[in-house]
Design a protein around this motif. Structure first.
Motif, PDB file in Angstrom:
ATOM      1  N   GLY A 220       0.811  -1.213   0.000  1.00 10.89           N
ATOM      2  CA  GLY A 220       0.000   0.000   0.000  1.00 10.89           C
ATOM      3  C   GLY A 220       0.841   1.258   0.000  1.00 10.89           C
ATOM      4  N   GLU A 221       1.877   1.299   0.834  1.00 13.24           N
ATOM      5  CA  GLU A 221       2.693   2.502   0.924  1.00 13.24           C
ATOM      6  C   GLU A 221       3.490   2.751  -0.349  1.00 13.24           C
ATOM      7  N   ARG A 222       4.039   1.682  -0.933  1.00 13.61           N
ATOM      8  CA  ARG A 222       4.794   1.861  -2.175  1.00 13.61           C
ATOM      9  C   ARG A 222       3.858   2.209  -3.340  1.00 13.61           C
ATOM     10  N   THR A 223       2.636   1.684  -3.304  1.00 10.68           N
ATOM     11  CA  THR A 223       1.647   2.084  -4.314  1.00 10.68           C
ATOM     12  C   THR A 223       1.432   3.590  -4.267  1.00 10.68           C
ATOM     13  N   ARG A 224       1.268   4.116  -3.077  1.00 17.97           N
ATOM     14  CA  ARG A 224       0.993   5.555  -2.953  1.00 17.97           C
ATOM     15  C   ARG A 224       2.230   6.392  -3.286  1.00 17.97           C
ATOM     16  N   ALA A 225       3.420   5.851  -3.015  1.00 19.15           N
ATOM     17  CA  ALA A 225       4.630   6.569  -3.403  1.00 19.15           C
ATOM     18  C   ALA A 225       4.703   6.684  -4.932  1.00 19.15           C
ATOM     19  N   HIS A 226       4.409   5.602  -5.616  1.00 24.95           N
ATOM     20  CA  HIS A 226       4.415   5.637  -7.080  1.00 24.95           C
ATOM     21  C   HIS A 226       3.295   6.526  -7.614  1.00 24.95           C
ATOM     22  N   LEU A 227       2.162   6.522  -6.931  1.00 24.84           N
ATOM     23  CA  LEU A 227       1.054   7.368  -7.361  1.00 24.84           C
ATOM     24  C   LEU A 227       1.450   8.844  -7.278  1.00 24.84           C
ATOM     25  N   ARG A 228       2.117   9.214  -6.193  1.00 26.94           N
ATOM     26  CA  ARG A 228       2.572  10.602  -6.062  1.00 26.94           C
ATOM     27  C   ARG A 228       3.567  10.963  -7.167  1.00 26.94           C
ATOM     28  N   GLU A 229       4.518  10.059  -7.402  1.00 28.17           N
ATOM     29  CA  GLU A 229       5.535  10.326  -8.410  1.00 28.17           C
ATOM     30  C   GLU A 229       4.922  10.406  -9.809  1.00 28.17           C
ATOM     31  N   ALA A 230       4.072   9.438 -10.158  1.00 29.98           N
ATOM     32  CA  ALA A 230       3.463   9.421 -11.490  1.00 29.98           C
ATOM     33  C   ALA A 230       2.607  10.664 -11.716  1.00 29.98           C
ATOM     34  N   SER A 231       2.019  11.184 -10.639  1.00 29.10           N
ATOM     35  CA  SER A 231       1.127  12.329 -10.753  1.00 29.10           C
ATOM     36  C   SER A 231       1.855  13.643 -11.017  1.00 29.10           C
ATOM     37  N   THR A 232       3.190  13.623 -10.946  1.00 28.87           N
ATOM     38  CA  THR A 232       3.945  14.849 -11.236  1.00 28.87           C
ATOM     39  C   THR A 232       4.331  14.939 -12.710  1.00 28.87           C
ATOM     40  N   HIS A 233       4.039  13.895 -13.477  1.00 29.80           N
ATOM     41  CA  HIS A 233       4.466  13.851 -14.877  1.00 29.80           C
ATOM     42  C   HIS A 233       3.303  14.120 -15.826  1.00 29.80           C
ATOM     43  N   GLU A 234       3.643  14.433 -17.032  1.00 29.93           N
ATOM     44  CA  GLU A 234       2.647  14.752 -18.049  1.00 29.93           C
ATOM     45  C   GLU A 234       1.952  13.499 -18.585  1.00 29.93           C
ATOM     46  N   LYS A 235       2.670  12.405 -18.633  1.00 35.48           N
ATOM     47  CA  LYS A 235       2.105  11.188 -19.214  1.00 35.48           C
ATOM     48  C   LYS A 235       0.968  10.620 -18.367  1.00 35.48           C
ATOM     49  N   PRO A 236      -0.004   9.981 -19.018  1.00 36.35           N
ATOM     50  CA  PRO A 236      -0.958   9.182 -18.234  1.00 36.35           C
ATOM     51  C   PRO A 236      -0.220   7.984 -17.647  1.00 36.35           C
ATOM     52  N   PHE A 237      -0.745   7.438 -16.560  1.00 37.93           N
ATOM     53  CA  PHE A 237      -0.050   6.318 -15.928  1.00 37.93           C
ATOM     54  C   PHE A 237      -0.969   5.120 -15.747  1.00 37.93           C
ATOM     55  N   PHE A 238      -0.334   3.958 -15.743  1.00 39.70           N
ATOM     56  CA  PHE A 238      -0.973   2.696 -15.385  1.00 39.70           C
ATOM     57  C   PHE A 238      -0.221   2.156 -14.181  1.00 39.70           C
ATOM     58  N   LEU A 239      -0.912   2.005 -13.061  1.00 47.53           N
ATOM     59  CA  LEU A 239      -0.305   1.543 -11.814  1.00 47.53           C
ATOM     60  C   LEU A 239      -1.000   0.255 -11.383  1.00 47.53           C
ATOM     61  N   PHE A 240      -0.242  -0.831 -11.382  1.00 46.56           N
ATOM     62  CA  PHE A 240      -0.754  -2.133 -10.958  1.00 46.56           C
ATOM     63  C   PHE A 240      -0.316  -2.376  -9.532  1.00 46.56           C
ATOM     64  N   SER A 241      -1.275  -2.345  -8.612  1.00 42.98           N
ATOM     65  CA  SER A 241      -1.034  -2.505  -7.175  1.00 42.98           C
ATOM     66  C   SER A 241      -1.543  -3.883  -6.774  1.00 42.98           C
ATOM     67  N   SER A 242      -0.618  -4.801  -6.497  1.00 43.11           N
ATOM     68  CA  SER A 242      -0.984  -6.218  -6.395  1.00 43.11           C
ATOM     69  C   SER A 242      -0.573  -6.791  -5.038  1.00 43.11           C
ATOM     70  N   TYR A 243      -1.570  -7.174  -4.241  1.00 44.50           N
ATOM     71  CA  TYR A 243      -1.363  -7.678  -2.875  1.00 44.50           C
ATOM     72  C   TYR A 243      -1.265  -9.204  -2.858  1.00 44.50           C
ATOM     73  N   TRP A 244      -0.375  -9.713  -2.003  1.00 42.68           N
ATOM     74  CA  TRP A 244      -0.273 -11.167  -1.813  1.00 42.68           C
ATOM     75  C   TRP A 244      -1.491 -11.711  -1.073  1.00 42.68           C
ATOM     76  N   LYS A 245      -1.954 -10.998  -0.103  1.00 42.70           N
ATOM     77  CA  LYS A 245      -3.049 -11.440   0.749  1.00 42.70           C
ATOM     78  C   LYS A 245      -4.392 -11.299   0.036  1.00 42.70           C
ATOM     79  N   PRO A 246      -5.419 -12.045   0.498  1.00 40.40           N
ATOM     80  CA  PRO A 246      -5.482 -12.872   1.715  1.00 40.40           C
ATOM     81  C   PRO A 246      -4.992 -14.310   1.538  1.00 40.40           C
ATOM     82  N   HIS A 247      -4.175 -14.556   0.524  1.00 38.64           N
ATOM     83  CA  HIS A 247      -3.565 -15.868   0.289  1.00 38.64           C
ATOM     84  C   HIS A 247      -2.975 -16.431   1.586  1.00 38.64           C
ATOM     85  N   SER A 248      -3.123 -17.738   1.756  1.00 42.80           N
ATOM     86  CA  SER A 248      -2.504 -18.409   2.901  1.00 42.80           C
ATOM     87  C   SER A 248      -0.985 -18.357   2.761  1.00 42.80           C
ATOM     88  N   PRO A 249      -0.232 -18.506   3.868  1.00 40.76           N
ATOM     89  CA  PRO A 249      -0.693 -18.785   5.223  1.00 40.76           C
ATOM     90  C   PRO A 249      -1.403 -17.576   5.815  1.00 40.76           C
TER      91      PRO A 249
END
Length: 529
Positions: A220-249
């Protein structure tokens, strides 16, 4: 390698961005994004969880689970109640999402198998269209192994912070590297729990490490760091934020570990060996792999597993909420498509099985929400949809022409409420059951199979009323979903006509799904008088 793609409605701001794994470490206080033109293409934030069932979101009818932020997103989105994955296991399913193609078409059929380099994935196509493409978390896809962060960039990401979440991928995990440098308890494995040392009434799946050092919080925190960074640029962005959970264990940190300590979560019906032996032989082998009997799990232990599964989803929900709030703070809400889904579900001991790899609803039916402000009407849709439909839908919303060989359908009419969508009357899924072909002490042979299974390739077709599962060599299942939604009565020997008809649907699907490749327009010879 560039893969040209046409843009119907928008002009991109540049092509061919350079891949740079782990090159982004933006500051938390990065400023607001530079405004783009009003006709600029939309950004995309795609949030994926791993192994989350459809029924484990409050907005999807679960009164116990705490998902206020996902509920908020559902109320603002097209929330699909009947979304099905095309393979109930991580790698093949993710390949379906990112190619818009069925597993038998892209031919990545088992976890930790590589994709053919001829398969061009969504991030690459978006990068070629001028998008800044970013990954945080689990990808579980590769053209080659080991799937190091640079491999993710080869698949189309400009920036990647990778964490595939298992011990044999930890050597190149960006999360593990970060935790080793920051967590005072880094010597403790990040999946470790209190286990047998749990106090009376304490969750035995309580994590040893603190919330701030878990992979869920890191993602979550790194997703938001990338979101802040991408939002400073002119290009549109695609951000894939992918969580391991709720996968076991099922390890879960405080305070989430205690969320459901007193909740009497309804558990799956208990099954015994007679129930297991009534299933098709490939499923028996799957459930009993390694001489285990998961269906004999202590019921109290199972209750704690369910409590922790719910709590892990609430942990993710917090991170999703913070990401959605940041979109608002950065002024990006109105120009950002948000997708939320999971790559497959989890049996959680339904039918005696932990995990997935089967076609029961708990494994193949997943949450799917798409929010596109100004382009979609918030609503709940009960249409039958497939995971391969997400990619062509995003292409249309972004003003891009979808490649002809995509096999999914554009869901935009369902999002906008406009006419033009041809409803599906069936969805399909398929899986090579890996545990059947990896039984210890046995080897798979082309002519004889393994342990009584000639071929473990299974196929599913599901309509509104019926679900039919086909296994080679005569094994099959047929369930009446209207009268038997828990899929407990196999009617294949009783409703033989229905079984034959649905088997024909599977054959027709296999024969025609790839027809756009087999009858490609550029292969046709112009007819002349």
């Amino acid at each position: 390698m560039s893969h040209p793609i046409s843009r119907r409605n928008f002009v991109s701001s540049g092509l061919g961005a350079t891949a740079a794994a782990n090159s982004v470490h933006p500051e938390a206080d990065a400023g607001p994004r530079t405004p783009r033109k009003s006709n600029a293409p939309p950004n995309i934030v795609w949030i994926m969880t791993d192994q989350q069932r459809y029924d484990c979101v409050g907005a999807n009818g679960n009164p116990l689970i705490q998902t206020p932020n996902l509920d908020r997103l559902a109320a603002e989105s097209a929330n699909f109640s009947h979304a099905f994955v095309q393979s109930p296991v991580c790698t093949p399913s993710r390949a379906c999402f990112f190619t818009g193609r069925y597993a038998h078409a892209h031919r990545c059929r088992v976890n930790y198998t590589v994709l053919n380099r001829s398969e061009v994935l969504l991030p690459q196509r978006l990068r070629d269209a001028g998008y800044d493409t970013r990954l945080v978390g689990k990808l579980h896809l590769a053209y080659q192994y080991p799937a190091v962060p640079q491999s993710a960039c080869e698949m189309g990401f400009n920036h990647a912070e990778l964490h595939d979440g298992s011990r044999h991928t930890d050597d190149w995990s960006d999360y593990v590297k970060w935790r080793n440098a920051n967590d005072p308890q880094a010597r403790s494995y990040y999946r470790k729990t209190v286990g047998d040392k749990a106090r009376p009434g304490q969750n035995p799946y309580a994590a040893i490490i603190d919330d701030e050092f878990t992979d869920t919080t890191w993602t979550g925190e790194r997703t938001r760091a990338h979101l802040r960074e991408a939002s400073t640029h002119e290009k549109p962005f695609f951000l894939f934020s992918s969580y391991w959970k709720p996968h076991s264990p099922f390890e879960v940190p405080a305070p989430f570990d205690a969320l459901h300590n007193t909740d009497d979560i309804p558990l799956p019906d208990a099954v015994d060996m007679n129930d297991i032996e009534a299933l098709p032989l490939p499923l028996q082998k799957l459930i009993l792999r390694g001489n285990r009997r998961p269906f004999e799990m202590d019921r109290q232990q199972l209750l704690w597993a369910w409590r922790s599964y719910y709590a892990s989803i609430t942990h993710i929900d917090r991170e999703v909420g913070r990401t959605l709030d940041l979109l608002d703070e950065l002024g990006q809400r109105e120009n950002t498509i948000v997708v939320f889904c999971s790559d497959h579900g989890d049996q959680m001991l339904e039918h005696g099985l932990m995990g997935k790899n089967v076609f029961f609803e708990e494994s193949v039916r997943v949450p799917l929400m798409i929010r596109a402000p100004g382009m979609t009407t918030p609503q709940r849709s009960d249409e039958l949809v497939e995971s391969i439909d997400v990619m062509p839908t995003l292409f249309n919303l972004c003003g891009l022409d979808a490649p002809a060989h995509m096999q999914g359908r554009d869901l935009t009419p369902l999002l906008t409420g406009k006419a033009g969508y041809a409803s599906r009357d069936a969805v399909f899924s398929e899986n090579i059951i890996p545990e059947v072909i990896t039984i210890p002490g046995h080897q798979f042979h082309r002519d004889t199979g393994i342990a009584g299974i000639r071929h473990p390739d299974a196929k599913m077709v599901r309509t509104r009323k019926w679900k039919y599962n086909y296994y080679p060599e005569g094994y099959e299942e047929l369930y009446d979903l209207e009268s038997d939604p828990k899929e407990t009565r196999n009617l294949s020997s009783v409703k033989k006509g229905v079984a034959i008809e649905l088997r024909g649907r599977i054959l027709d699907w296999l024969l025609t799904a790839s027809e756009s490749e087999q009858i490609a327009e550029h292969w046709l010879v112009p007819w002349k008088r």
